[in-house]
Design an enzyme around this catalytic site. Structure first.
Site, PDB file in Angstrom:
ATOM      1  CG  HIS A   1      62.453  60.619  53.153  1.00 60.84           C
ATOM      2  ND1 HIS A   1      61.358  59.764  52.996  1.00 60.84           N
ATOM      3  CD2 HIS A   1      63.423  60.434  52.242  1.00 60.84           C
ATOM      4  CE1 HIS A   1      61.671  59.055  51.861  1.00 60.84           C
ATOM      5  NE2 HIS A   1      62.969  59.179  51.602  1.00 60.84           N
TER       6      HIS A   1
ATOM      7  CG  ASP B   1      64.277  59.803  59.102  1.00 60.90           C
ATOM      8  OD1 ASP B   1      65.092  59.011  59.052  1.00 60.90           O
ATOM      9  OD2 ASP B   1      63.525  60.077  58.233  1.00 60.90           O
TER      10      ASP B   1
ATOM     11  CD  GLN C   1      70.072  60.202  53.886  1.00 59.90           C
ATOM     12  OE1 GLN C   1      71.328  59.941  53.592  1.00 59.90           O
ATOM     13  NE2 GLN C   1      69.287  59.844  52.911  1.00 59.90           N
TER      14      GLN C   1
ATOM     15  CE  LYS D   1      67.910  56.076  52.931  1.00 63.42           C
ATOM     16  NZ  LYS D   1      67.468  56.137  51.541  1.00 63.42           N
TER      17      LYS D   1
ATOM     18  CB  CYS E   1      60.994  61.362  49.410  1.00 64.69           C
ATOM     19  SG  CYS E   1      60.817  59.899  48.098  1.00 64.69           S
TER      20      CYS E   1
HETATM   21  N1  PLP Z   1      64.181  59.262  55.865  1.00 60.73           N
HETATM   22  C1  PLP Z   1      65.180  59.686  55.183  1.00 60.73           C
HETATM   23  C2  PLP Z   1      65.734  61.109  55.829  1.00 60.73           C
HETATM   24  C3  PLP Z   1      65.464  59.294  54.075  1.00 60.73           C
HETATM   25  O1  PLP Z   1      66.543  59.853  53.555  1.00 60.73           O
HETATM   26  C4  PLP Z   1      64.960  58.155  53.528  1.00 60.73           C
HETATM   27  C5  PLP Z   1      65.485  57.507  52.232  1.00 60.73           C
HETATM   28  O2  PLP Z   1      65.908  57.849  51.592  1.00 60.73           O
HETATM   29  C6  PLP Z   1      64.019  57.462  54.284  1.00 60.73           C
HETATM   30  C7  PLP Z   1      63.650  58.121  55.238  1.00 60.73           C
HETATM   31  C8  PLP Z   1      63.458  56.171  53.931  1.00 60.73           C
HETATM   32  O3  PLP Z   1      64.278  55.228  53.786  1.00 60.73           O
HETATM   33  P1  PLP Z   1      63.833  53.873  53.293  1.00 60.73           P
HETATM   34  O4  PLP Z   1      63.231  53.972  52.006  1.00 60.73           O
HETATM   35  O5  PLP Z   1      65.215  52.761  53.495  1.00 60.73           O
HETATM   36  O6  PLP Z   1      62.720  53.315  54.298  1.00 60.73           O
END
Ligand code: PLP
Length: 424
Positions: free
Chosen positions: A139, A216, A219, A242, A382
């Site tokens: 992402h 990260d 998910q 999430k 993204c």
């Molecule tokens: N990393 C992953 C794998 C994501 O799916 C997302 C959001 O969809 C993020 C990071 C970013 O999360 P946030 O917008 O809550 O900071």
């Protein structure tokens, strides 16, 4: 999400399976009972954000109406109660991740903030010529901060490629991660394909080279309690929204031995030991990274969400989810012109499904599905480097939460069939 290799632990506090059913869960989410465009809502955009059960909403309202005050500085009863509630939430996050101590938990505003915090602080320990390894499937939140750091410091950013399925290709990892590599950053679960990264392999290679491993977990965290110690990683970030919690808060876990080496990120109140006109000494430990008033109301809500998640009977939920996944994969494969991006087998993946339909733009697909009350995400998610690697510009994505049912899956498949007939 299947348990094998995910570091997802069972939940020791879980309710007996007999007390669980999708209907009993759904009763805790009033929003699921609304209509959209004259249809029952079938919400399948949980990877973007999901809903909060009543218990979380009540915890937030209870805190607001009873104990709201600033934390770690109140000289009165409310301040003490607020601090206790805030620190209890930190304890819940530590238990959810099986951290060695709640001192390793830093409250952030979400995953993006956690990655930026780590990139800024770890970056101060890096030198020109050092290398960072990131995967092409990340992402943007776990890609751009590292890319920017490399540009700023003259570091080399190397990329783990993907297979045709979008899963990480770890075959060349031993060669990619050299002695000059100081950090590897990967996601635990892909927000596009639902594929689960083999963190133990990544960690083994990173350890051998003396590199840190940043994960990260945005998910992965929604799919049940985790064990960061068993996964043998150094940093793990996720977002509350999430994970059935409020927006505006998240967690960055950093292994204590690493945490103690990090310089501060944001500076100001709440993270200092002593300030004089000549200079400042900073607190040690997690509070060094929580400058200013933290998102305390949201953190209390997140604590309630994680407690709620820890009480769910995960083995039963995973069996149910596997049934939905199997049906969804089978139904998607029966739709003409649809190609699934990601692994085709139902086991060992998270319930996130991306697909492209020949001749149909994902935005059009999502808009027509919405007419049927079916909520999906369309676009690049993204993850443009991943899209480029796969030769795609956009996909439609369905993502399941613990409250989704067979009716949701059938509604999606039915509406998708109609959409394809209309668009092609
Ligand atoms: N990393 C992953 C794998 C994501 O799916 C997302 C959001 O969809 C993020 C990071 C970013 O999360 P946030 O917008 O809550 O900071």
């Amino acid at each position: 999400m299947s348990q094998s290799g995910t570091g997802q632990s069972g939940a020791d506090l879980a309710l007996p399976e007999a007390d669980w059913s999708p209907a009993s869960l759904r009763a805790q989410f009033p929003i699921l009972h609304r209509q959209v465009n004259g249809h029952a809502l079938h919400y399948l955009d949980n990877a973007a954000t999901t809903f909060s059960p009543l218990r979380v909403q009540e915890a937030v309202a209870g805190f607001e109406n009873h104990s709201r005050a600033n934390v770690q500085r109140g000289m009165h009863q409310l301040g003490v109660e607020a601090t206790d509630a805030f620190e209890a939430a930190r304890g819940s996050a530590a238990r959810y991740l099986n951290a060695a101590s709640s001192e390793e938990i830093i409250f952030t505003s979400g995953t993006t903030f956690g990655v930026n915090l780590a990139a800024h602080c770890l970056g101060q320990l890096l030198r020109t010529g050092d290398e960072i390894v990131v995967s092409v499937a990340e992402h943007h939140s776990n890609f751009v901060p590292w890319q920017r750091l490399c540009e700023r410091l003259g570091l080399q950013m190397k990329l783990i490629p993907v297979q045709a399925s979008g899963s990480l290709d770890l075959d060349g990892l031993e060669t990619l991660v050299t002695e000059r590599c100081r950090l590897v950053a990967v996601s635990h679960v892909s927000n596009v394909t639902g594929s689960v990264t083999d963190l133990k392999t990544v960690s083994r290679v990173a350890r051998r080279r003396g590199a840190l491993l940043f994960v990260d977990g945005a998910q992965a965290a929604p799919h049940g309690p985790l064990d960061v110690q068993a996964l043998d990683v150094d940093c793990y970030a996720f977002s509350s929204h999430k994970c059935y919690g409020p927006t505006g808060v998240g967690v960055l876990w950093v292994r204590d031995a690493v945490l103690q080496t990090l310089p501060p990120f944001l500076v100001g109140g709440g993270m200092i030991e002593r300030v004089t006109c000549e200079g400042t000494r900073y607190l040690h430990g997690n509070r060094r990274f929580e400058a200013g008033t933290p998102p305390l109301v949201q953190a209390v809500g997140l604590g309630a969400a994680l407690d709620w998640l820890m009480e769910l009977p995960w083995p039963a939920i995973r069996r149910y989810e596997l049934g939905l996944t199997t049906r969804l994969l089978q139904g998607l494969s029966a739709i003409g012109g649809l190609s699934l991006v990601g692994e085709r087998q139902p086991q060992g993946r998270a319930p996130i499904f991306s697909f492209a339909i020949e001749g149909c733009h994902s935005h059009d697909v999502c808009q027509i599905l919405d007419d049927y009350g079916v909520a999906l995400r369309g676009g690049h998610h993204c993850a443009q480097p991943l899209m480029d690697s796969l030769g795609l510009t956009a996909t439609s994505r369905a993502s399941l939460a613990v409250f989704n049912t067979r009716e949701d899956v059938e509604a999606l498949l039915h509406a998708l069939q109609r959409t394809v007939e209309l668009l092609r």
